[in-house]
Design a protein around this motif. Structure first.
Motif, mmCIF file in Angstrom:
data_model
loop_
_atom_site.group_PDB
_atom_site.id
_atom_site.type_symbol
_atom_site.label_atom_id
_atom_site.label_comp_id
_atom_site.label_asym_id
_atom_site.label_seq_id
_atom_site.Cartn_x
_atom_site.Cartn_y
_atom_site.Cartn_z
ATOM 1 N N GLU A 66 0.804 -1.220 0.000
ATOM 2 C CA GLU A 66 0.000 0.000 0.000
ATOM 3 C C GLU A 66 0.843 1.280 0.000
ATOM 4 O O GLU A 66 0.294 2.378 -0.070
ATOM 5 C CB GLU A 66 -0.945 0.019 1.209
ATOM 6 C CG GLU A 66 -0.275 0.132 2.561
ATOM 7 C CD GLU A 66 0.080 -1.218 3.147
ATOM 8 O OE1 GLU A 66 0.111 -1.322 4.393
ATOM 9 O OE2 GLU A 66 0.339 -2.161 2.373
ATOM 10 N N ASN A 102 3.078 6.127 -2.265
ATOM 11 C CA ASN A 102 1.738 6.483 -1.781
ATOM 12 C C ASN A 102 1.902 7.298 -0.500
ATOM 13 O O ASN A 102 1.979 6.759 0.602
ATOM 14 C CB ASN A 102 0.919 5.227 -1.530
ATOM 15 C CG ASN A 102 -0.533 5.537 -1.202
ATOM 16 O OD1 ASN A 102 -0.889 6.672 -0.871
ATOM 17 N ND2 ASN A 102 -1.389 4.536 -1.284
ATOM 18 N N GLY A 104 -0.257 9.201 0.882
ATOM 19 C CA GLY A 104 -1.446 9.107 1.720
ATOM 20 C C GLY A 104 -1.360 7.961 2.706
ATOM 21 O O GLY A 104 -1.791 8.083 3.851
ATOM 22 N N SER A 105 -0.785 6.841 2.270
ATOM 23 C CA SER A 105 -0.612 5.703 3.173
ATOM 24 C C SER A 105 0.473 5.981 4.200
ATOM 25 O O SER A 105 0.321 5.682 5.389
ATOM 26 C CB SER A 105 -0.273 4.446 2.372
ATOM 27 O OG SER A 105 -0.093 3.332 3.210
ATOM 28 N N PHE A 109 -3.545 9.052 5.782
ATOM 29 C CA PHE A 109 -4.708 9.848 5.415
ATOM 30 C C PHE A 109 -6.006 9.193 5.864
ATOM 31 O O PHE A 109 -6.991 9.872 6.140
ATOM 32 C CB PHE A 109 -4.748 10.048 3.891
ATOM 33 C CG PHE A 109 -3.893 11.182 3.392
ATOM 34 C CD1 PHE A 109 -2.790 11.623 4.121
ATOM 35 C CD2 PHE A 109 -4.172 11.799 2.179
ATOM 36 C CE1 PHE A 109 -1.988 12.656 3.648
ATOM 37 C CE2 PHE A 109 -3.386 12.844 1.712
ATOM 38 C CZ PHE A 109 -2.286 13.265 2.436
ATOM 39 N N SER A 110 -6.036 7.845 5.909
ATOM 40 C CA SER A 110 -7.281 7.136 6.214
ATOM 41 C C SER A 110 -7.782 7.420 7.619
ATOM 42 O O SER A 110 -8.925 7.113 7.944
ATOM 43 C CB SER A 110 -7.096 5.625 6.031
ATOM 44 O OG SER A 110 -6.134 5.112 6.940
ATOM 45 N N ASN A 114 -11.515 9.085 3.771
ATOM 46 C CA ASN A 114 -11.477 7.881 2.943
ATOM 47 C C ASN A 114 -11.674 8.221 1.474
ATOM 48 O O ASN A 114 -11.927 7.346 0.659
ATOM 49 C CB ASN A 114 -12.529 6.878 3.406
ATOM 50 C CG ASN A 114 -13.941 7.423 3.299
ATOM 51 O OD1 ASN A 114 -14.149 8.588 2.926
ATOM 52 N ND2 ASN A 114 -14.927 6.613 3.626
ATOM 53 N N ASN A 117 -6.338 11.227 -1.496
ATOM 54 C CA ASN A 117 -5.046 10.560 -1.423
ATOM 55 C C ASN A 117 -4.032 11.355 -2.227
ATOM 56 O O ASN A 117 -4.397 12.250 -3.008
ATOM 57 C CB ASN A 117 -5.138 9.124 -1.959
ATOM 58 C CG ASN A 117 -3.931 8.296 -1.579
ATOM 59 O OD1 ASN A 117 -3.472 8.345 -0.440
ATOM 60 N ND2 ASN A 117 -3.387 7.548 -2.524
ATOM 61 N N LYS A 155 -11.431 9.620 -4.523
ATOM 62 C CA LYS A 155 -12.097 8.340 -4.760
ATOM 63 C C LYS A 155 -13.575 8.544 -5.038
ATOM 64 O O LYS A 155 -14.295 9.157 -4.251
ATOM 65 C CB LYS A 155 -11.915 7.409 -3.555
ATOM 66 C CG LYS A 155 -12.501 6.019 -3.787
ATOM 67 C CD LYS A 155 -12.153 5.054 -2.681
ATOM 68 C CE LYS A 155 -12.934 5.324 -1.419
ATOM 69 N NZ LYS A 155 -12.754 4.256 -0.410
ATOM 70 N N ASP A 212 -4.299 2.145 -3.264
ATOM 71 C CA ASP A 212 -4.236 3.587 -3.075
ATOM 72 C C ASP A 212 -5.001 4.040 -1.835
ATOM 73 O O ASP A 212 -4.555 4.928 -1.110
ATOM 74 C CB ASP A 212 -4.805 4.311 -4.300
ATOM 75 C CG ASP A 212 -3.944 4.107 -5.535
ATOM 76 O OD1 ASP A 212 -2.829 3.571 -5.400
ATOM 77 O OD2 ASP A 212 -4.391 4.470 -6.630
ATOM 78 N N PHE A 213 -6.162 3.435 -1.591
ATOM 79 C CA PHE A 213 -7.032 3.891 -0.510
ATOM 80 C C PHE A 213 -7.207 2.831 0.576
ATOM 81 O O PHE A 213 -8.217 2.815 1.267
ATOM 82 C CB PHE A 213 -8.405 4.278 -1.075
ATOM 83 C CG PHE A 213 -8.366 5.487 -1.962
ATOM 84 C CD1 PHE A 213 -8.491 6.759 -1.431
ATOM 85 C CD2 PHE A 213 -8.174 5.351 -3.329
ATOM 86 C CE1 PHE A 213 -8.440 7.877 -2.255
ATOM 87 C CE2 PHE A 213 -8.136 6.467 -4.159
ATOM 88 C CZ PHE A 213 -8.269 7.740 -3.618
#
Length: 394
Positions: A66, A102, A104-105, A109-110, A114, A117, A155, A212-213
């Motif tokens: 990820e 990534n 965001g990972s 970010f999560s 959601n 990213n 997303k 990605d998410f």
């Protein structure tokens, strides 16, 4: 009682999430188009104008996990003069192998969104620049390119996201300017093109989530805990309503009795160890039958999770105190794997609970078991709740 059940379910869910392999799509396609600007080299009197339309790109991406991946990117630019420029035409083709990060990972970010990213990318490849007018450069000039950029994402669904991309393309020394004239600059690696794109990313694969998410495990677990809390709140409301319908019964007293009768009974240091009080059989039957007390298993296992042993004890004690009742044990598996194997696995899980109860002194004639196959009501990270055995009191 509610706190005890919630604690047991959270324990089971935590162990299952930690043990379960992450399941997500690693392949994806990036389709983009937009504007560009030539930075250099151009002869005096020639320019494209700021962010003129005329470029497109296609990327095939594979994420090792990820956080990191690789992308093979193919791009095309069609250059022409801008305002107050001498006329010229040039075509440009590019192939680049890029590393992808990534962000965001990495930045989690999560934990707060959601939908959003951010990716960073950069790599090396080959290009070909062919000027058509005012000077035709024939088959064009081969170039080595270096590309760096960043890509915010939004997303739309689990498989589709929109992206914006800003990238700078650097070239090793060019013999010709974009207008076809000889390049008189000193030999150096310099920024040549600036591309901006809007496009769509499509996740490829059978899983619902993509790299990605992908949510962090602690976020998934928190979401599952909230879902469990909602189920328990709903269960409490439904059971309370059932009790009211059958007569005015003190709910707190019943929960107190259930705690002392089915959790503390048998503990030598408990003051309730030898206390036997009258129980509301319908209340306890409804609790067992409604799916709020289940037995859970790890992936592809028929051995009961340690945190689920209390659930077996609940049923054992209820059947001891109520010798006229019978019980059906129904096993389930999650949706992963072969359906026929999952049916057998679900039956084997029910049989393992059956064997424990018989060994604990429950007459086998009062018990029956069956395999329910796959529980399709839960999926994704909630699958640990599908690997279970449920009770039906008759």
């Amino acid at each position: 009682m509610k706190k005890i059940i919630l604690g047991a379910l959270i324990f089971c869910s935590t162990i299952a999430v930690q043990a379960q392999e992450k399941e997500y799509n690693k392949w994806s396609l990036d389709l983009g188009a937009g504007a560009h600007e030539i930075i250099n080299p151009l002869s005096p009197g020639y320019k494209t104008g700021a962010l003129a339309l005329g470029q497109a790109n296609l990327g095939v991406r594979y994420m090792f996990n990820e956080k990191f991946g690789l992308r093979l990117d193919v791009g095309y630019n069609e250059f022409k003069e801008g305002d107050n420029s001498l006329p010229f035409r040039a075509n440009y083709y590019r192939t680049t192998l890029e590393g992808v990060v990534n962000a965001g990972s990495l930045l989690n970010f999560s934990s707060f969104t959601n939908r959003l990213n951010l990716l960073f990318h950069g790599g090396i490849g080959l290009s070909n620049l062919k000027t058509i007018t005012p000077i035709d450069t024939g088959s064009g000039e081969p170039l080595m390119n270096f590309t760096v950029g960043f890509t915010p994402q939004f997303k739309l669904t689990n498989r589709v996201s929109l992206f914006l991309d800003a990238s700078a393309v650097f070239h090793d020394y060019q013999n010709f300017a974009f207008d076809g004239a000889a390049n008189t600059r000193d030999r150096e690696i310099s920024a040549s093109i600036f591309n901006t794109s809007i496009g769509v990313n499509i996740s490829l694969g059978k899983h619902k989530q993509n790299a990605d998410f992908l949510q962090a495990e602690e976020v998934v677990l928190n979401n599952e805990i909230e879902t469990i809390k909602e189920r328990l709140n709903k269960a409490e409301t439904e059971i309370a309503a059932l009790i009211v319908k059958k007569g005015e019964i003190n709910k707190e007293a019943l929960i107190y009795e259930l705690d002392t009768r089915y959790l503390l009974k048998g503990e030598t240091n408990s003051k309730y160890a030898n206390v036997i009080t009258g129980s509301n059989v319908d209340f306890i039957r409804e609790l067992l039958n409604s799916g709020y007390i289940n037995v859970y298993f790890n992936t592809n296992k028929t051995t009961i999770q340690e945190g689920s042993l209390n659930s077996v004890n609940y049923l054992k004690q209820f059947m001891i105190d109520n010798p006229s009742v019978n019980a059906l044990l129904t096993g389930f598996a999650d949706e992963t794997g072969n359906a026929d194997k999952n049916l057998q696995l679900s039956e084997n899980r029910a049989k393992s609970v059956f064997d424990i109860l018989v060994a604990a002194g429950i007459d086998a004639n009062r018990l029956s078991y069956a395999g329910g196959g796959e529980d399709a009501t839960v999926s994704g990270k909630a699958r640990p709740l599908a690997r279970k055995v449920t009770f039906t009191i008759k």
